[in-house]
Write an enzyme that holds these catalytic residues in place. Structure first.
Site, short mmCIF file in Angstrom:
data_model
loop_
_atom_site.label_atom_id
_atom_site.label_comp_id
_atom_site.label_asym_id
_atom_site.label_seq_id
_atom_site.Cartn_x
_atom_site.Cartn_y
_atom_site.Cartn_z
N PRO A 53 0.84 -1.20 0.00
CA PRO A 53 0.00 0.00 0.00
C PRO A 53 0.88 1.24 0.00
CG PRO A 53 0.17 -0.88 2.22
CD PRO A 53 0.96 -1.80 1.33
N SER A 104 -0.30 6.25 -11.28
CA SER A 104 -0.10 7.22 -12.36
C SER A 104 0.44 6.54 -13.62
CB SER A 104 0.87 8.31 -11.91
OG SER A 104 2.19 7.80 -11.82
N GLU A 164 -3.73 -0.19 -14.11
CA GLU A 164 -4.80 0.80 -14.22
C GLU A 164 -4.20 2.15 -13.90
OE1 GLU A 164 -7.47 2.71 -11.83
OE2 GLU A 164 -9.16 1.44 -12.38
N CYS A 182 -9.73 7.89 -9.87
CA CYS A 182 -9.17 7.72 -11.21
C CYS A 182 -10.21 7.97 -12.30
CB CYS A 182 -8.60 6.31 -11.36
SG CYS A 182 -7.23 5.94 -10.26
#
Length: 518
Positions: free
Chosen positions: A183, A234, A255, A289
């Site tokens: 994380p 990103s 993603e 996102c």
């Protein structure tokens, strides 16, 4: 003064971070976003710690991967119940570490049981052995067997730490893999709690490891030990992850970023579109996102939409509380607040008009920033071409449907889009012309993302691969082809010339096509 939930005691938080391997003694000060107060010292993992984490997960995976699927699913069913039993505690953790308002934190916590439930139901069909015809009818066949990759690396972002860190872990586990989760340092608490619940549900200890550290420090060692990587973040970092995955010859699902458009056609319900745009632009303070940064409105309704949108935005409640009152919470950090502010300041300096917002709110907390609507944004501005990832929306006019579609597609990104029209057929037709992995008609993002049966991913610079759907489970497996030939007939018979055998083969190929056997 913001009152922290009583559930988040020092003993509870210290207990969570104790599972993070960190032999160097280096720590990260994980703070409560609303106040800037220290929550816990988070251990930082060294390359040696990371290698041991993968070794531990790999050992446990040998046990887990040998279990029949029904036994693994039994654990996931218990986990599903435990998440719901602890949902408000999970919500507390998400709020404290990310600063989002409570509604968004609660809705994030819903993603894990939804995804888990979907794959509990779907996995037996997706992962079962599949028999296929062989080259010789009756005398041959092949069986497609799905095998776990081994140990999967999951790199989760700070904006939805529980949803991405744990939801991406679930299908990897169901497929029989071990997992090492990284994380973001800022938001490690909710994924750590998710792993605790998995172990309470009966998952072998050690199967899911959590390592912590800054990306440049831990990314290389992770991918050097992983058999597959799932990354959310990103586009710039995604390129680095993709290069490392290629170097180590492992698969990757990425993603990445978005500069997502919303198209409001002339026949749209203006009030409904305005209401949706509030969430599209400002949900999770714009740190989604798939949120909307470019909002295109038809000339005939533009003025009405703009005025109603500005008024509705100014009526939103911003606050730092652990109840369901505020519509908007904080940005994740002071550094990110400054990045968002730089995009707005750049747009203002280059001629854009700030219709509302446009400033930080230190009176509410260290990282708060007002929901902001810009007009007159151009491609030479940061807010016009680069993902801002904050509560900032640019308003644009268009005259024709073709113009709107061209404007929507005028970007390197292609993650999400939204189309609004009372004519459903028209809305669906427009959606098919937009270069985006997800397109919502008369919704912003939730309908696409929460449709767990369909793959969700990005086009162009917004990613490679997808989560959700059968693809989101199969990507964590390797396909093994076990083929059987019952009789040795794939060569000339004794005494038969190869020329005669070739003619026989050619006739057989024609016959199989004619009879549609092949």
């Amino acid at each position: 003064m913001t009152q922290r939930p009583a559930s988040l005691t020092p003993e509870f938080l210290d207990g969570l971070v104790q599972r993070v391997p960190g032999t160097t003694g280096n720590t990260w000060k994980l703070t409560e976003v609303y106040t800037g107060d220290l929550l816990v010292e988070l251990p930082q993992s060294s390359p040696a710690d990371i290698e041991r984490a993968f070794d531990t997960a790999r050992t446990a995976q040998q046990i887990w991967g040998s279990w029949p699927l029904r036994k693994r699913l039994k654990v996931l069913k218990k986990f599903h119940a435990l998440v719901l039993d602890n949902q408000y505690l999970i919500t507390d953790l998400i709020q404290a570490e990310s600063g989002k308002n409570r509604r968004m934190a609660f809705e994030e916590s819903c993603d894990v049981p939804m995804g888990t439930s979907h794959y509990i139901k779907r996995a037996p069909s997706v992962l079962k052995d599949r028999k296929h015809a062989g080259p010789i009818p009756v005398l041959s066949h092949s069986t497609e067997v799905r095998r776990p990759k081994g140990v999967v690396a999951i790199i989760a972002p700070w904006n939805f730490p529980f949803a991405t860190g744990i939801s991406d872990t679930i299908p990897a586990l169901i497929a029989g893999n071990g997992v090492v989760v990284k994380p973001d340092n800022k938001t490690a608490l909710s994924p750590l709690f998710g792993v605790r619940l998995l172990e309470q549900a009966g998952m072998p200890k050690g199967l899911v490891q959590v390592i912590c550290g800054e990306g440049p420090d831990v990314g290389g060692p992770m991918l050097a030990n992983a058999d597959y990587v799932m990354f959310t973040g990103s586009t710039a970092t995604g390129r680095i992850i993709g290069e490392l995955a290629g170097k180590h010859l492992i698969g990757a699902c990425l993603e990445l970023g978005g500069k997502n458009p919303m198209l409001v056609l002339e026949d749209a319900n203006v009030d409904e579109a305005v209401h949706a745009a509030l969430f599209g632009g400002f949900g999770n303070s714009g740190q989604i996102c798939m949120h909307i940064e470019r909002l295109y409105v038809h000339d005939s309704i533009y003025d009405e939409f703009r005025d109603k949108f500005v008024a509705a935005t100014e009526a939103m409640q911003i606050g730092a509380t652990y109840d369901f009152g505020p519509d908007i919470g904080s940005l994740v950090s002071v550094d990110h607040r400054d990045r968002v502010a730089s995009h707005v300041d750049d747009a203002r300096a280059k001629g854009a008009t700030v219709l509302t917002g446009g400033k930080a709110r230190p009176d509410l907390g260290p990282a708060f920033y007002e929901p902001t609507i810009l007009e007159g944004v151009t491609k030479d501005m940061l807010a016009g071409s680069t993902e801002t990832f904050g509560p900032v929306v640019g308003l644009y006019r268009f005259s024709t449907e073709d113009e709107a579609i061209a404007l929507a597609n005028d970007t390197d990104y292609g993650l999400n889009a939204s189309v609004w029209s009372k004519d459903v057929k028209r809305g669906l037709a427009v959606a098919r012309r937009i270069d985006s992995g997800n397109v919502n008609v008369n919704d912003i993002l939730a309908t696409a993302y929460a449709s767990k049966g369909s793959p969700s991913g990005g086009l162009k610079q917004s990613g490679v691969g997808a989560r959700h759907g059968d693809q989101g489970l199969l990507k964590y497996t390797d396909a093994q082809n076990i083929a059987l030939l019952k009789k040795q007939v794939m060569e000339p018979k004794a005494g038969q010339s190869y020329e005669a055998y070739a003619k026989q083969t050619q006739s057989g190929l024609r016959w199989m096509r004619k009879t549609r056997l092949r």
